[in-house]
Motif scaffolding. Structure first.
Motif, PDB file in Angstrom:
ATOM      1  N   ASP A 157      98.779  17.676 -14.888  1.00  0.00           N
ATOM      2  CA  ASP A 157      97.576  17.674 -15.811  1.00  0.00           C
ATOM      3  C   ASP A 157      96.188  16.775 -15.416  1.00  0.00           C
ATOM      4  OD1 ASP A 157      99.907  18.560 -17.782  1.00  0.00           O
ATOM      5  OD2 ASP A 157     100.687  16.702 -17.987  1.00  0.00           O
ATOM      6  N   ARG A 158      96.735  15.353 -14.118  1.00  0.00           N
ATOM      7  CA  ARG A 158      95.568  15.719 -13.281  1.00  0.00           C
ATOM      8  C   ARG A 158      94.626  16.783 -13.089  1.00  0.00           C
ATOM      9  NH1 ARG A 158      99.806  11.561 -11.824  1.00  0.00           N
ATOM     10  NH2 ARG A 158      98.985  12.679  -9.828  1.00  0.00           N
ATOM     11  N   LEU A 159      94.984  17.364 -12.592  1.00  0.00           N
ATOM     12  CA  LEU A 159      94.815  18.940 -12.147  1.00  0.00           C
ATOM     13  C   LEU A 159      93.962  19.691 -12.361  1.00  0.00           C
ATOM     14  CD1 LEU A 159      94.264  21.131  -9.735  1.00  0.00           C
ATOM     15  CD2 LEU A 159      96.165  21.412  -9.681  1.00  0.00           C
ATOM     16  N   ARG A 160      94.698  20.077 -14.147  1.00  0.00           N
ATOM     17  CA  ARG A 160      94.117  20.155 -15.332  1.00  0.00           C
ATOM     18  C   ARG A 160      92.830  19.390 -15.858  1.00  0.00           C
ATOM     19  NH1 ARG A 160      96.403  23.601 -18.606  1.00  0.00           N
ATOM     20  NH2 ARG A 160      98.784  23.302 -17.828  1.00  0.00           N
ATOM     21  N   VAL A 161      92.610  18.370 -15.257  1.00  0.00           N
ATOM     22  CA  VAL A 161      91.605  17.372 -16.262  1.00  0.00           C
ATOM     23  C   VAL A 161      90.932  17.843 -15.122  1.00  0.00           C
ATOM     24  CG1 VAL A 161      91.319  14.687 -16.661  1.00  0.00           C
ATOM     25  CG2 VAL A 161      93.231  15.682 -17.753  1.00  0.00           C
ATOM     26  N   ALA A 162      90.772  17.336 -13.947  1.00  0.00           N
ATOM     27  CA  ALA A 162      89.521  17.661 -12.940  1.00  0.00           C
ATOM     28  C   ALA A 162      88.911  19.181 -13.239  1.00  0.00           C
ATOM     29  CB  ALA A 162      89.828  17.623 -11.976  1.00  0.00           C
ATOM     30  N   THR A 163      90.095  20.092 -13.582  1.00  0.00           N
ATOM     31  CA  THR A 163      88.580  21.331 -14.055  1.00  0.00           C
ATOM     32  C   THR A 163      88.022  21.890 -14.719  1.00  0.00           C
ATOM     33  OG1 THR A 163      91.405  22.084 -13.022  1.00  0.00           O
ATOM     34  CG2 THR A 163      89.887  24.012 -13.794  1.00  0.00           C
ATOM     35  N   ALA A 164      88.688  21.031 -15.999  1.00  0.00           N
ATOM     36  CA  ALA A 164      88.112  20.681 -17.526  1.00  0.00           C
ATOM     37  C   ALA A 164      87.250  19.722 -17.185  1.00  0.00           C
ATOM     38  CB  ALA A 164      88.892  20.009 -18.584  1.00  0.00           C
ATOM     39  N   GLU A 165      86.989  18.993 -16.089  1.00  0.00           N
ATOM     40  CA  GLU A 165      85.329  18.467 -15.783  1.00  0.00           C
ATOM     41  C   GLU A 165      84.510  19.588 -15.277  1.00  0.00           C
ATOM     42  OE1 GLU A 165      82.767  14.721 -16.022  1.00  0.00           O
ATOM     43  OE2 GLU A 165      84.989  14.940 -17.330  1.00  0.00           O
ATOM     44  N   LEU A 166      85.597  19.860 -14.643  1.00  0.00           N
ATOM     45  CA  LEU A 166      84.179  20.789 -13.775  1.00  0.00           C
ATOM     46  C   LEU A 166      83.717  21.826 -14.723  1.00  0.00           C
ATOM     47  CD1 LEU A 166      83.221  22.219 -11.094  1.00  0.00           C
ATOM     48  CD2 LEU A 166      85.159  23.302 -10.779  1.00  0.00           C
ATOM     49  N   GLN A 167      84.479  22.615 -15.410  1.00  0.00           N
ATOM     50  CA  GLN A 167      83.667  23.287 -16.691  1.00  0.00           C
ATOM     51  C   GLN A 167      82.794  22.309 -17.334  1.00  0.00           C
ATOM     52  OE1 GLN A 167      87.279  25.019 -19.689  1.00  0.00           O
ATOM     53  NE2 GLN A 167      85.563  26.634 -20.432  1.00  0.00           N
TER      54      GLN A 167
END
Length: 579
Positions: A157-167
């Motif tokens: 989930d943290r990885l998913r959050v970092a990807t969302a931040e990138l987006q």
């Protein structure tokens, strides 16, 4: 400053306005070019960098989800085929990360967030994915499932959050670039509107300047010129506006002044002409009165003076006939002197009357055939020709407009003089010929007499002028004066040709008829292309006669001349012999 602007020429003013407008439009063009380039760069970034970057971000999230799904499926089933999504997602991630780093370029916000996503993805694989795959391969699915707990889920989930931040960061960069592109487009439109306004304002200023500097000065100048043209030549023309118009106004005013001066001179000349006309009218009236007096004198001379002279001459002749030889020789000589003086006085009076009547007593101009006139002259001079054994010929005489009696008198005087002033022991020959010179007939009367010295060529036409004594050659000395007056009355001139080898040649001109001039011009045009043919003629006498023209001859019949003619001396002559 205003005086400086007024000293500017129209060319300088127009160039200054065009220069200002050109500078403004050039500056606007440069700014528009810069704004358009920036707008183009922003649009290119949106289309070629940020758009693909955002797409790659979404694809990266899907690749990470594929890896997590493949690991969980493998942990549940233990089948190697279930690792397919994991392997494809890993390859896609690596490809996307390299492409996204290239697209991000120098944007540190995105590059840093890519580093965060890369680090967390690597940690997730090292902590979760790789150990789980190893445990399943070594101990079975149960060992692998024990590793997939709540902690591994939170880590993904943290990885998913970092990807969302990138987006979100990519979206923010996209929004910023779109805003800049929109702003630059707005600026470009504003600059175009400003350029249009500059052109509109420049056109308006140009129209106003043309109205003030060109149209109004020209209108004022035209109004002043019309005032001068209407007759007010004293109206001063002043100019305004550019120096060119001021100089033009000065030139027009100088022309007006010149015209005004010329008109003043014309008025003065007209006044002088009117005064001269008045004087001429007075002189004409005086001449009319003088002519009346001359006519009265002619009447008196022809009646009152002639009658006493006739008595004197008659009684002297009676004395001469009755007492001739009865008294001494000296008395007979005195009576002869008296008779001769009375007769000469009668001839002088008759000649004066004839001279004064030329041009006053007119019968009007008619067509006169000079050949017929020469026939009459031959009849009048028959006695003198017989006495002097003279020959009279004429050739190619024209038909002219004139008074036949005066022309007869003219030719009779010339022929009589030629017979009178003959050389001793030389048979007199008189030849009359004519040739067309321009619009005049030049008529020549040539003889082989004693001739005239060049210094006396003009003196012989003066009334009562004699070159010889009355004993040598009788006459009153008025014959050639009468001839000159007749020629001038017909619009011609008379002179003595001194360039002749012998005798005397008197030439005079008479106006030719229009049909004769036209016929001569047509003949010259028709023969211009033909070779010239010269016929030999007698260079000492009748070279004026045109070739082939029949010659009319009237002379005394002498045996020696008849013999010469019978031997073939002349051919084609029309000859009358009076013996």
């Amino acid at each position: 400053m205003r005086a400086l602007r007024q000293s500017w020429s129209l060319r300088r003013r127009v160039l200054a306005l065009l220069a200002v407008v050109g500078v403004l439009l050039t500056a606007l063009g440069v700014v528009e070019a810069a704004v358009a380039a920036d707008n183009r760069r922003q649009i290119d970034r949106l289309l070629n960098q940020i758009g693909p970057l955002r797409t790659d971000t979404l694809t990266l999230i899907a690749a990470l989800v594929d890896q997590e799904t493949g690991v969980r499926g493998y942990a549940v089933n233990g089948k190697p085929a279930d690792l397919g999504p994991y392997d494809r997602g890993l390859a896609t991630e690596r490809r996307l990360m390299a492409d996204m780093r290239r697209l991000a370029g120098g944007d540190r916000t995105i590059q840093d967030q890519l580093d965060v996503v890369q680090t967390q993805a690597d940690e997730w694989r090292s902590v979760v994915a790789i150990p789980t795959i190893a445990a399943v391969r070594a101990d079975g699915t149960a060992a692998g499932q024990r590793l997939l707990g709540e902690e591994t889920r939170q880590r993904f989930d943290r990885l998913r959050v970092a990807t969302a931040e990138l987006q979100e960061r990519v979206t923010a960069v996209r929004d910023k670039a779109a805003a800049r592109a929109q702003h630059s487009s707005t600026d470009l439109v504003v600059l175009l509107v400003v350029a249009a306004l500059v052109v509109l304002i420049a056109g308006t200023v140009l129209l106003i300047a043309l109205d003030r500097t060109v149209i109004r000065p020209l209108t004022g100048l035209a109004r002043q010129v019309r005032e001068v043209a209407s007759g007010d030549f004293q109206h001063h023309i002043s100019g305004s506006g550019p120096p060119e118009f001021v100089r033009l106004s000065a030139d027009v005013d100088a022309m007006r002044q010149k015209i005004a001066d010329d008109l003043a001179e014309v008025r003065e000349a007209r006044q002088r002409i009117e005064w001269v006309n008045t004087q001429l009218q007075k002189q004409a009236e005086e001449l009319t009165r003088s002519n009346r007096d001359l006519e009265q004198f002619a009447y008196v001379a022809s009646h009152d003076l002639q009658e006493p002279l006739r008595k004197v001459a008659s009684f002297c002749q009676l004395l001469q006939r009755r007492y001739a030889g009865q008294i001494d020789e000296r008395a007979d000589q005195y009576i002869a002197f008296a008779v001769d003086g009375a007769q000469r006085m009668q001839r002088l009076i008759n000649d004066l009357l004839a001279f004064s009547r030329i041009g006053r007593l007119t019968t009007g101009f008619v067509q006169v055939d000079l050949n017929k006139v020469m026939g009459d002259v031959a009849g009048q001079t028959e006695a003198a020709r017989q006495y002097a054994d003279a020959e009279l010929t004429w050739t190619g005489l024209p038909v002219i407009q004139g008074e036949e009696p005066l022309l007869t008198n003219l030719l009779a005087n010339l022929v009589s003089n030629s017979i009178k002033f003959r050389r001793p022991d030389v048979h007199p020959k008189v030849h009359v010929s004519a040739r067309l010179v321009g619009a005049e007939w030049e008529i020549s009367c040539r003889d082989n007499g004693i001739g005239i010295e060049p210094e006396f060529a003009d003196k012989i036409f003066v009334i009562f002028q004699r070159l010889h004594s009355k004993d040598a050659y009788p006459g009153t000395g008025i014959g050639l004066a009468i001839a000159k007056k007749i020629v001038e009355y017909h619009g011609g001139r008379v002179w003595v040709d001194t360039d002749v080898p012998e005798g005397t040649t008197i030439r005079f001109t008479l106006p030719a008829r229009s049909e004769d001039v036209e016929a001569a011009a047509a003949t010259d045009a028709g023969t211009a292309e033909q070779p010239e043919v010269f016929q030999a003629r007698d260079a000492t006498f009748s070279d004026d006669a045109p070739a082939g023209t029949p010659e009319q001859s009237i002379g005394a019949d002498r045996p020696d001349r008849a013999d010469k003619d019978s031997e073939g001396g002349r051919t084609g002559d029309m000859r009358e012999t009076v013996g």
